[in-house]
Design an enzyme around this catalytic site. Sequence first.
Site: not given
Length: 524
Positions: A290, A364
Amino acid sequence: MRFLAAFALLAATGLSSPADAGRPIRFAATAPQGGTLVLPLRNADHLAHASMLDAASRDAVARALTSAAFDFSRASTLTLRGIGSWSKILVIGTGETPFDATLVQDIGGVASNETESDIGPVAVLTQTFPSAGPDAAAQLAIGTGLAAYVFDKYKFVDPAAIQPAGRNDPLTIVTADPARAEASFRGQGQGMVDAVSFVRDLINEPANVIYPETFVDRTHEAFRGVRNVDIQVLDVPAMERLGMGSILSVGKGSARPPRMLIVHYRGAGGQPVALAGKGITFDSGGISLKPGSGMWEMKGDMSGAAAVVGTALSLARAQAPVNVVAIAALAENMPGGSATRPGDIVKAMNGKTIEILNTDAEGRLVLADAVAYAERTFRPAAIIDVATLTGAKVTALGDEYAGLFSRSDSLAAQLLAAGEATGELVWRLPLHANYAKDMTSDVADIKNVVEGGGPGASLGAHFIGSFVTEATPWAHLDIAGNEMGTSWSPTVPSSGATGYGVRLLDGFVRNFRPVAAGNAQGSK
């Protein structure tokens, strides 16, 4: 963490007040004389119900309301001084919307915030809004407790500082039936406030303090002495034996190993409701790193796991007549030398293979094994997964709503109703058969992202749902943007963790009715 106003009751009501609780709460039939009097009002006519004010004081308050052109809008306030024996009278507007638990909790939150620094006793009247119902006093206490939360454990406190006399005097909630108020608060409210505070603490702590192992430790501590609770922890060898290659792939780059935490509260028989939470205790993005700006906020990427464990805590402390399992899928996503790479293929617990195209779509992955484990182990009546999953959800709904996805219209309806009842709102977003085609991998059963954009929140939901069989009712809540405060609310901090999800899921589980898995609108 400390409390500026306690939600614990005084010994007079049968509960003891902790030493660091600040201003404790008590229920009583009459208000103490002097100090601060809080008058929640829908209109000036309701002043007639304030029986502890003499006629001259009621007239003085009425004149002040007229002079100030007070509009009685929800959570509006007017401070009056020099009336009767009270050093301060605080009027709180309740607005014109029907009274419900959320409104009454908000009034309690405003009362707590506005009297935080007052010297002497504080009394809040329930008689001035008689249509709020018999449990209004307990809901006021919940709002007061939620509003009292402050995370300041790392702030320097001058040991020489002296607390002004009278700052710790009680906040009295005046009600016609103090015993009923106490019982109601004991039955649900106190446990809920405890649980929300527990969740906020977990999220506010830095990632060098809360990581998978310490998340587990905090959970054991919170549930100590609570009846009808079993806690199980799967470490790396246990997850390897179960074939949980998906969650294990996320934690490979970190020195802090992943954990699967299972909290089972049996307050009733039958099939449990399973709640699975994303528990990324810090998300650097892994190899798909990120940007540095704002990365510190990724300490809160375990908010879904905190919410589901907090919900189990709320229900268990109240000994609610429900059967619920909370599963926290805990891992730290770091770009270490052994980290998963883009392009790697892993196998989840249910045997499905996943092509990982982006290691920053890791939530996920941990939930894939969590929901598969929940379904295989507990055969639940329904599975709800909760995650700070996508920025796309924030773009679509902001922080006013969580995103709701489900293959079951009936299950979705229950979650929508719980959101309306608790003030933690959800908005249903679509699932579509085409998303399965979009996420088909050329080399594995499914890929974890669709490169080049698309409906990111819906695609993420579809991915998780693909690890739950069609036979099991399932819903996904994307709480990205809801977990950290960005705007003022009477019972929620304007910065730091909100504790979103506990009130919503507590209400949902308490009122859950079994449903058929079915086909949902938009998913055919």
